[in-house]
Design a protein around this motif. Structure first.
Motif, mmCIF file in Angstrom:
data_model
loop_
_atom_site.group_PDB
_atom_site.id
_atom_site.type_symbol
_atom_site.label_atom_id
_atom_site.label_comp_id
_atom_site.label_asym_id
_atom_site.label_seq_id
_atom_site.Cartn_x
_atom_site.Cartn_y
_atom_site.Cartn_z
ATOM 1 N N ILE A 70 0.871 -1.095 0.027
ATOM 2 C CA ILE A 70 -0.104 -0.040 0.073
ATOM 3 C C ILE A 70 0.880 1.196 0.116
ATOM 4 C CG2 ILE A 70 -1.799 1.367 1.213
ATOM 5 C CD1 ILE A 70 -2.988 -1.503 2.537
ATOM 6 N N LEU A 71 0.575 2.163 -1.023
ATOM 7 C CA LEU A 71 1.251 3.257 -1.043
ATOM 8 C C LEU A 71 0.928 4.431 -0.101
ATOM 9 C CD1 LEU A 71 3.858 4.583 -2.781
ATOM 10 C CD2 LEU A 71 1.755 5.428 -4.416
ATOM 11 N N SER A 72 1.787 4.559 1.042
ATOM 12 C CA SER A 72 1.235 5.434 2.084
ATOM 13 C C SER A 72 2.042 6.633 2.084
ATOM 14 C CB SER A 72 1.810 4.593 3.504
ATOM 15 O OG SER A 72 1.474 3.338 3.455
ATOM 16 N N ILE A 73 1.275 7.920 1.987
ATOM 17 C CA ILE A 73 1.736 9.145 2.072
ATOM 18 C C ILE A 73 2.818 9.590 1.194
ATOM 19 C CG2 ILE A 73 1.741 11.222 3.606
ATOM 20 C CD1 ILE A 73 0.866 9.453 5.784
ATOM 21 N N PRO A 74 2.721 9.330 -0.098
ATOM 22 C CA PRO A 74 3.932 9.929 -0.664
ATOM 23 C C PRO A 74 4.136 11.201 -0.849
ATOM 24 C CG PRO A 74 2.191 9.382 -2.446
ATOM 25 C CD PRO A 74 1.810 8.977 -1.148
ATOM 26 N N THR A 75 5.457 11.787 -1.196
ATOM 27 C CA THR A 75 5.677 13.004 -1.329
ATOM 28 C C THR A 75 5.888 13.617 -2.859
ATOM 29 O OG1 THR A 75 7.904 13.032 -1.036
ATOM 30 C CG2 THR A 75 6.862 13.424 0.613
ATOM 31 N N GLY A 76 5.628 14.621 -3.208
ATOM 32 C CA GLY A 76 5.830 14.928 -4.758
ATOM 33 C C GLY A 76 4.425 15.565 -5.173
ATOM 34 N N PRO A 77 4.451 15.967 -6.563
ATOM 35 C CA PRO A 77 3.198 16.744 -7.067
ATOM 36 C C PRO A 77 1.992 15.604 -7.187
ATOM 37 C CG PRO A 77 4.731 16.039 -8.821
ATOM 38 C CD PRO A 77 5.632 15.826 -7.570
ATOM 39 N N ALA A 78 1.958 14.283 -7.042
ATOM 40 C CA ALA A 78 0.725 13.369 -7.511
ATOM 41 C C ALA A 78 0.397 12.881 -5.915
ATOM 42 C CB ALA A 78 1.309 12.372 -8.354
ATOM 43 N N THR A 79 0.942 13.434 -4.829
ATOM 44 C CA THR A 79 0.712 12.831 -3.531
ATOM 45 C C THR A 79 -0.902 12.480 -3.432
ATOM 46 O OG1 THR A 79 2.241 14.077 -2.575
ATOM 47 C CG2 THR A 79 0.554 13.359 -1.005
ATOM 48 N N ASP A 80 -1.835 13.427 -3.668
ATOM 49 C CA ASP A 80 -3.075 13.086 -3.447
ATOM 50 C C ASP A 80 -3.720 11.944 -4.181
ATOM 51 O OD1 ASP A 80 -3.265 15.253 -1.338
ATOM 52 O OD2 ASP A 80 -4.064 16.726 -2.812
ATOM 53 N N GLU A 81 -3.360 12.017 -5.430
ATOM 54 C CA GLU A 81 -3.638 11.127 -6.329
ATOM 55 C C GLU A 81 -3.313 9.518 -6.222
ATOM 56 O OE1 GLU A 81 -4.131 14.885 -8.162
ATOM 57 O OE2 GLU A 81 -2.551 13.826 -7.146
ATOM 58 N N ILE A 82 -2.143 9.288 -5.932
ATOM 59 C CA ILE A 82 -1.514 8.018 -5.604
ATOM 60 C C ILE A 82 -1.476 7.461 -4.036
ATOM 61 C CG2 ILE A 82 -0.247 8.273 -7.591
ATOM 62 C CD1 ILE A 82 2.277 8.610 -5.922
ATOM 63 N N THR A 83 -1.787 8.322 -3.208
ATOM 64 C CA THR A 83 -1.841 7.846 -1.630
ATOM 65 C C THR A 83 -2.859 6.766 -1.617
ATOM 66 O OG1 THR A 83 -1.239 9.945 -0.675
ATOM 67 C CG2 THR A 83 -2.429 8.589 0.692
ATOM 68 N N GLY A 84 -2.666 5.712 -0.972
ATOM 69 C CA GLY A 84 -3.493 4.608 -0.620
ATOM 70 C C GLY A 84 -3.582 3.483 -1.762
ATOM 71 N N LYS A 85 -2.839 3.675 -2.910
ATOM 72 C CA LYS A 85 -3.142 2.865 -3.861
ATOM 73 C C LYS A 85 -2.389 1.380 -3.593
ATOM 74 C CE LYS A 85 -4.260 5.273 -7.529
ATOM 75 N NZ LYS A 85 -5.501 4.979 -8.590
ATOM 76 N N HIS A 86 -3.064 0.446 -4.156
ATOM 77 C CA HIS A 86 -2.689 -1.000 -3.894
ATOM 78 C C HIS A 86 -1.892 -1.233 -4.982
ATOM 79 C CE1 HIS A 86 -5.595 -0.549 -0.511
ATOM 80 N NE2 HIS A 86 -5.193 -1.877 -0.071
ATOM 81 N N ILE A 87 -0.550 -1.887 -4.645
ATOM 82 C CA ILE A 87 0.299 -2.327 -5.767
ATOM 83 C C ILE A 87 0.604 -3.964 -5.529
ATOM 84 C CG2 ILE A 87 2.343 -1.979 -6.829
ATOM 85 C CD1 ILE A 87 2.244 1.061 -5.937
ATOM 86 N N PRO A 88 0.664 -4.714 -6.503
ATOM 87 C CA PRO A 88 1.172 -6.079 -6.261
ATOM 88 C C PRO A 88 2.445 -6.109 -5.855
ATOM 89 C CG PRO A 88 -0.010 -5.842 -8.202
ATOM 90 C CD PRO A 88 -0.016 -4.463 -7.847
ATOM 91 N N LYS A 89 2.862 -6.981 -4.805
ATOM 92 C CA LYS A 89 3.966 -7.104 -4.001
ATOM 93 C C LYS A 89 5.350 -7.422 -4.724
ATOM 94 C CE LYS A 89 3.639 -11.849 -2.293
ATOM 95 N NZ LYS A 89 3.364 -12.665 -1.192
ATOM 96 N N ASP A 90 5.043 -7.846 -6.077
ATOM 97 C CA ASP A 90 6.059 -8.459 -6.973
ATOM 98 C C ASP A 90 6.278 -7.661 -8.352
ATOM 99 O OD1 ASP A 90 3.667 -9.253 -7.998
ATOM 100 O OD2 ASP A 90 4.489 -11.349 -8.476
ATOM 101 N N GLU A 91 5.604 -6.528 -8.196
ATOM 102 C CA GLU A 91 5.595 -5.683 -9.483
ATOM 103 C C GLU A 91 6.361 -4.254 -9.042
ATOM 104 O OE1 GLU A 91 1.995 -4.766 -11.268
ATOM 105 O OE2 GLU A 91 1.481 -6.892 -11.479
ATOM 106 N N GLY A 92 7.100 -3.879 -10.349
ATOM 107 C CA GLY A 92 7.851 -2.427 -10.086
ATOM 108 C C GLY A 92 9.119 -2.792 -9.351
ATOM 109 N N VAL A 93 9.833 -1.449 -9.269
ATOM 110 C CA VAL A 93 11.243 -1.739 -8.497
ATOM 111 C C VAL A 93 11.095 -1.844 -7.060
ATOM 112 C CG1 VAL A 93 13.224 -0.311 -8.026
ATOM 113 C CG2 VAL A 93 12.255 -0.164 -10.320
ATOM 114 N N GLY A 94 9.666 -1.482 -6.600
ATOM 115 C CA GLY A 94 9.458 -1.543 -5.256
ATOM 116 C C GLY A 94 9.409 -3.061 -5.032
ATOM 117 N N GLY A 95 8.769 -3.729 -5.827
ATOM 118 C CA GLY A 95 8.427 -5.048 -5.665
ATOM 119 C C GLY A 95 9.505 -5.651 -5.615
#
Length: 295
Positions: A70-95
């Motif tokens: 779960i994307l928790s309180i990011p910083t940057g210009p898209a903060t409100d739009e992406i906060t709380g997004k659910h991302i598959p745990k094995d996708e992306g660099v973070g995954g």
């Protein structure tokens, strides 16, 4: 042709210079002084931007219920739009970092197959990433944290990992402590509510038995938990010249049983005190689910 930068094995045991150590101690002290989880997460990602000199930062926590990050309180210009997004745990660099429990540096996201694209590309464009795992005191991974876009158009370097990982480790421990604090607070609040419920329910039980010539009358009930569904009552009628005895047991225990007990008591008292017949007992029967009757 796409390329993937090799895994980076690094240790926070590497020596940090005095300036970085002072900054790290200051930031971790600030993080640990806050027991509110949301405020703490905000402190953490602000600290990441400062210590890593990045344009933005984000923190993802693993959620066991959904098996996702779960994307928790990011910083940057898209903060409100992406906060709380659910991302598959094995996708992306973070995954990838989450699954491998290793740091990763991607200085050109267009050439790294692990990068799955920006969530809101119209608001923020990722150029490079430094991502590290969040490891608690048991070395269990609870999420990841990443710095996005090194300021000045520079690249992230492996030399920055020890500082970043040290901050992440402290942040993970602080997050776990904040969660425990919240659980304890919720437990105490629940106990206070249950104490109040027990006090209210105890008021439903007669304080004394009626005096009837030739009889000795007594009653007692002790719930298995804070409250329960056992019930007895002495209801005086006809100007106290007669008395109706009531005895009941709701299937189950705890709050659901106690609520049903209180409802049944109110209906029964209304019926008896108004001299209504209890032969069919339809009001009570219709209001009680079948599975709540003892078998």
């Amino acid at each position: 042709m796409t390329t993937q930068e090799p895994p980076i094995h690094n240790s926070t045991d590497q020596i940090l210079d005095d300036e970085h150590l002072d900054l790290l101690m200051k930031l971790t002290g600030q993080i640990n002084s806050n027991v509110d989880l949301d405020d703490m997460l905000l402190d953490i990602i602000k600290a990441v931007k400062l210590i890593m000199q990045s344009e933005a930062s984000s923190l993802m926590l693993y959620d066991e219920d959904t098996d996702k990050l779960i994307l928790s309180i990011p910083t940057g210009p898209a903060t409100d739009e992406i906060t709380g997004k659910h991302i598959p745990k094995d996708e992306g660099v973070g995954g990838w970092v989450f699954m491998n429990e290793e740091p990763a540096i991607v200085n050109d996201v267009d050439k790294d197959p692990r990068f799955g694209g920006d969530i809101e590309p119209d608001l923020f464009t990722t150029k490079n990433i430094l991502c590290v795992p969040l490891l608690n005191h048991k070395k269990e991974i609870i999420g990841i944290i990443q710095a996005l876009n090194k300021k000045g158009g520079q690249n992230f370097t492996a030399d920055e990992i020890p500082m970043f990982q040290a901050l992440a480790n402290q942040a993970a421990i602080a997050i776990e402590n904040a969660r425990l604090h919240e659980q304890q607070k919720q437990k105490m609040l629940l106990e206070q509510k249950l104490d109040l419920a027990r006090s209210i329910q105890s008021g439903f039980i007669p304080e004394e038995a009626p005096a009837i010539s030739g009889y000795q009358i007594a009653g007692i009930t002790q719930p298995a938990t804070y409250v329960g569904g056992d019930y007895y009552d002495f209801i005086s009628t006809n100007g106290d010249t007669s008395c109706t005895f009531a005895l009941g047991d709701v299937t189950g225990k705890g709050v659901p049983a106690s609520l049903l007990m209180a409802s049944s008591r109110a209906v029964l008292r209304t019926q008896v005190e108004n001299n209504h017949s209890l032969t069919k007992n339809t009001r009570i029967c219709k209001s009680i689910p079948v599975q709540r009757y003892p078998h």
